[in-house]
Design a protein around this motif. Sequence first.
Motif, PDB file in Angstrom:
ATOM      1  N   ASP A   9     -29.082  13.839  45.999  1.00 41.64           N
ATOM      2  CA  ASP A   9     -29.500  15.222  46.582  1.00 41.64           C
ATOM      3  C   ASP A   9     -28.378  16.332  46.230  1.00 41.64           C
ATOM      4  O   ASP A   9     -28.802  17.326  45.898  1.00 41.64           O
ATOM      5  CB  ASP A   9     -29.476  14.985  48.117  1.00 41.64           C
ATOM      6  N   ARG A  10     -27.205  16.054  45.830  1.00 36.63           N
ATOM      7  CA  ARG A  10     -26.273  16.790  45.670  1.00 36.63           C
ATOM      8  C   ARG A  10     -26.386  17.015  44.096  1.00 36.63           C
ATOM      9  O   ARG A  10     -26.231  18.143  43.508  1.00 36.63           O
ATOM     10  CB  ARG A  10     -24.880  16.514  45.827  1.00 36.63           C
ATOM     11  N   ALA A  11     -26.672  16.065  43.061  1.00 33.34           N
ATOM     12  CA  ALA A  11     -26.743  16.335  41.893  1.00 33.34           C
ATOM     13  C   ALA A  11     -27.817  16.683  41.203  1.00 33.34           C
ATOM     14  O   ALA A  11     -27.814  17.084  40.018  1.00 33.34           O
ATOM     15  CB  ALA A  11     -26.305  15.024  41.284  1.00 33.34           C
ATOM     16  N   ARG A  12     -28.917  16.960  41.699  1.00 33.52           N
ATOM     17  CA  ARG A  12     -30.195  17.380  41.278  1.00 33.52           C
ATOM     18  C   ARG A  12     -30.030  18.807  41.082  1.00 33.52           C
ATOM     19  O   ARG A  12     -29.456  19.555  41.824  1.00 33.52           O
ATOM     20  CB  ARG A  12     -31.512  17.028  41.886  1.00 33.52           C
ATOM     21  N   SER A  13     -30.891  19.113  39.890  1.00 30.43           N
ATOM     22  CA  SER A  13     -30.740  20.621  39.522  1.00 30.43           C
ATOM     23  C   SER A  13     -31.698  21.630  40.392  1.00 30.43           C
ATOM     24  O   SER A  13     -31.498  22.833  40.433  1.00 30.43           O
ATOM     25  CB  SER A  13     -30.951  20.988  37.998  1.00 30.43           C
ATOM     26  N   ALA A  14     -32.672  21.032  40.833  1.00 33.86           N
ATOM     27  CA  ALA A  14     -33.814  21.647  41.516  1.00 33.86           C
ATOM     28  C   ALA A  14     -33.298  21.606  43.214  1.00 33.86           C
ATOM     29  O   ALA A  14     -33.344  20.792  43.710  1.00 33.86           O
ATOM     30  CB  ALA A  14     -35.297  21.000  41.308  1.00 33.86           C
ATOM     31  N   ALA A  15     -32.933  22.573  43.649  1.00 36.79           N
ATOM     32  CA  ALA A  15     -32.510  22.848  45.131  1.00 36.79           C
ATOM     33  C   ALA A  15     -31.490  22.011  45.486  1.00 36.79           C
ATOM     34  O   ALA A  15     -32.017  21.112  46.594  1.00 36.79           O
ATOM     35  CB  ALA A  15     -33.932  22.922  45.851  1.00 36.79           C
ATOM     36  N   PRO A  16     -30.346  21.725  44.922  1.00 33.95           N
ATOM     37  CA  PRO A  16     -29.423  20.706  45.461  1.00 33.95           C
ATOM     38  C   PRO A  16     -28.938  20.918  46.915  1.00 33.95           C
ATOM     39  O   PRO A  16     -28.922  22.118  47.511  1.00 33.95           O
ATOM     40  CB  PRO A  16     -28.198  20.699  44.325  1.00 33.95           C
ATOM     41  N   LEU A  17     -28.725  19.794  47.439  1.00 35.99           N
ATOM     42  CA  LEU A  17     -28.135  19.898  48.721  1.00 35.99           C
ATOM     43  C   LEU A  17     -26.671  20.960  48.698  1.00 35.99           C
ATOM     44  O   LEU A  17     -25.825  20.267  48.033  1.00 35.99           O
ATOM     45  CB  LEU A  17     -27.522  18.580  49.460  1.00 35.99           C
ATOM     46  N   ARG A  18     -26.559  21.846  49.144  1.00 30.36           N
ATOM     47  CA  ARG A  18     -25.332  22.494  49.333  1.00 30.36           C
ATOM     48  C   ARG A  18     -25.327  23.409  50.635  1.00 30.36           C
ATOM     49  O   ARG A  18     -26.264  24.042  50.614  1.00 30.36           O
ATOM     50  CB  ARG A  18     -24.809  23.259  47.881  1.00 30.36           C
ATOM     51  N   PRO A  19     -24.218  23.916  50.924  1.00 31.12           N
ATOM     52  CA  PRO A  19     -24.306  25.065  52.203  1.00 31.12           C
ATOM     53  C   PRO A  19     -24.597  26.346  51.425  1.00 31.12           C
ATOM     54  O   PRO A  19     -23.993  26.847  50.287  1.00 31.12           O
ATOM     55  CB  PRO A  19     -22.850  25.063  52.714  1.00 31.12           C
ATOM     56  N   ALA A  20     -25.404  27.124  51.839  1.00 28.64           N
ATOM     57  CA  ALA A  20     -25.259  28.476  51.505  1.00 28.64           C
ATOM     58  C   ALA A  20     -24.252  29.312  51.808  1.00 28.64           C
ATOM     59  O   ALA A  20     -23.368  28.865  52.716  1.00 28.64           O
ATOM     60  CB  ALA A  20     -26.661  29.180  52.472  1.00 28.64           C
ATOM     61  N   ASP A  21     -24.146  30.418  51.234  1.00 30.22           N
ATOM     62  CA  ASP A  21     -22.675  31.092  51.158  1.00 30.22           C
ATOM     63  C   ASP A  21     -22.690  31.704  52.551  1.00 30.22           C
ATOM     64  O   ASP A  21     -21.348  31.513  53.202  1.00 30.22           O
ATOM     65  CB  ASP A  21     -22.887  32.193  50.324  1.00 30.22           C
ATOM     66  N   ASP A  22     -23.547  31.913  53.204  1.00 26.21           N
ATOM     67  CA  ASP A  22     -23.350  32.500  54.427  1.00 26.21           C
ATOM     68  C   ASP A  22     -23.861  31.429  55.767  1.00 26.21           C
ATOM     69  O   ASP A  22     -23.924  31.646  56.783  1.00 26.21           O
ATOM     70  CB  ASP A  22     -24.374  33.646  54.822  1.00 26.21           C
ATOM     71  N   ALA A  23     -23.737  30.265  55.456  1.00 22.86           N
ATOM     72  CA  ALA A  23     -23.713  29.122  56.578  1.00 22.86           C
ATOM     73  C   ALA A  23     -22.535  28.715  57.210  1.00 22.86           C
ATOM     74  O   ALA A  23     -21.616  29.213  56.867  1.00 22.86           O
ATOM     75  CB  ALA A  23     -24.431  27.714  55.616  1.00 22.86           C
ATOM     76  N   HIS A  24     -22.902  28.501  58.443  1.00 20.46           N
ATOM     77  CA  HIS A  24     -21.832  28.078  59.411  1.00 20.46           C
ATOM     78  C   HIS A  24     -21.775  26.325  59.270  1.00 20.46           C
ATOM     79  O   HIS A  24     -22.590  25.871  59.369  1.00 20.46           O
ATOM     80  CB  HIS A  24     -22.115  28.374  60.862  1.00 20.46           C
ATOM     81  N   LEU A  25     -20.352  26.002  59.053  1.00 17.83           N
ATOM     82  CA  LEU A  25     -20.327  24.482  59.002  1.00 17.83           C
ATOM     83  C   LEU A  25     -20.026  24.180  60.223  1.00 17.83           C
ATOM     84  O   LEU A  25     -19.319  24.626  61.210  1.00 17.83           O
ATOM     85  CB  LEU A  25     -19.125  24.203  58.090  1.00 17.83           C
ATOM     86  N   LEU A  26     -20.728  22.890  60.693  1.00 17.53           N
ATOM     87  CA  LEU A  26     -20.585  22.400  61.715  1.00 17.53           C
ATOM     88  C   LEU A  26     -20.514  20.825  61.556  1.00 17.53           C
ATOM     89  O   LEU A  26     -21.237  20.002  61.166  1.00 17.53           O
ATOM     90  CB  LEU A  26     -21.725  22.520  62.794  1.00 17.53           C
ATOM     91  N   ASP A  27     -19.147  20.349  61.894  1.00 14.64           N
ATOM     92  CA  ASP A  27     -18.747  18.809  61.530  1.00 14.64           C
ATOM     93  C   ASP A  27     -19.177  18.127  63.064  1.00 14.64           C
ATOM     94  O   ASP A  27     -18.269  18.427  63.845  1.00 14.64           O
ATOM     95  CB  ASP A  27     -17.356  18.714  61.212  1.00 14.64           C
ATOM     96  N   THR A  28     -20.091  17.231  63.004  1.00 12.43           N
ATOM     97  CA  THR A  28     -20.378  16.542  64.309  1.00 12.43           C
ATOM     98  C   THR A  28     -19.832  15.090  64.428  1.00 12.43           C
ATOM     99  O   THR A  28     -20.084  14.229  65.095  1.00 12.43           O
ATOM    100  CB  THR A  28     -21.907  16.294  64.298  1.00 12.43           C
ATOM    101  N   SER A  29     -18.764  14.845  63.400  1.00  9.50           N
ATOM    102  CA  SER A  29     -18.208  13.605  63.405  1.00  9.50           C
ATOM    103  C   SER A  29     -17.376  13.168  65.043  1.00  9.50           C
ATOM    104  O   SER A  29     -17.753  11.990  65.470  1.00  9.50           O
ATOM    105  CB  SER A  29     -17.043  13.279  62.499  1.00  9.50           C
ATOM    106  N   ASP A  30     -17.044  14.001  65.509  1.00  7.72           N
ATOM    107  CA  ASP A  30     -16.230  13.798  67.093  1.00  7.72           C
ATOM    108  C   ASP A  30     -17.067  14.523  68.173  1.00  7.72           C
ATOM    109  O   ASP A  30     -16.484  14.720  69.193  1.00  7.72           O
ATOM    110  CB  ASP A  30     -14.783  14.156  66.824  1.00  7.72           C
ATOM    111  N   LEU A  31     -18.144  14.976  67.846  1.00 10.04           N
ATOM    112  CA  LEU A  31     -18.828  15.733  68.911  1.00 10.04           C
ATOM    113  C   LEU A  31     -20.038  14.900  69.384  1.00 10.04           C
ATOM    114  O   LEU A  31     -20.994  14.277  68.702  1.00 10.04           O
ATOM    115  CB  LEU A  31     -19.396  17.085  68.278  1.00 10.04           C
TER     116      LEU A  31
END
Length: 213
Positions: free
Chosen positions: A174-196
């Motif tokens: 999903d990250r490596a593909r050239s069409a619409a790869p998985l990545r945060p938009a520049d204005d996205a808020h990161l939310l790490d749910t590991s410990d939530l």
Amino acid sequence: TNSVVIAVDGPVAAGKGTLARRLADKYGYAYLDTGSLYRAVGAKVLRAGGDPADAGFATRMAESLEDSDLTSKDLRSEAVGLAASKVAVVPGVRAALLDYQQRFASQPPGGKPGAVLDGRDIGTVVCPQAQVKLFVTARDEVRAGRRHKELMDKGENVTFERVLDDLRRRDEQDRARSAAPLRPADDAHLLDTSDLAIEAAVAAAVDIIARKL
Ligand code: C5P
């Protein structure tokens, strides 16, 4: 239109679906799991005995997708998840699914005042104008643990290592593909749910949303 859009993107089993559904409930918005569209295309290719990596075939399956394909029972299996991430690299498949997603966002069903969409490219490609963009992550082992439990609960007998391996393979694709790869938009808020726990993740998202709306 002036429908409010909340984009929830992130890798496999980061908690996007649960969070997005809870947010839709809370705000009275419509919810779309966009992964289910790619899963439906992957499942349709497998059912027809085709190769998910065959771009022409996968595109034809996406262009002929019907409502009944979206309710098929095997959509959540690991095999279909892998097939989904293979058909998802095909630009023709993505193009065929784009219009439906954008219409859902701009005119949410049921006349609801907003929509929550979860996926990989909602904030970057499908709804770059979304008022709120969340990029949900969690450590690999945490995500694999959640996915493993979900599969075991459903009676799919797989090892944790296998789930971890599949998840990393799917994220990499999903990250490596050239069409619409998985990545945060520049204005996205990161939310790490590991410990939530889920309640805490919802509360954190609501804090972010309250500052944007
Ligand atoms: O979210 P879920 O794991 O159900 O998605 C299955 C696959 O569909 C993902 O691995 C990804 O390759 C693809 N997908 C996508 N874009 C989206 C949603 C899902 O490429 N917006």
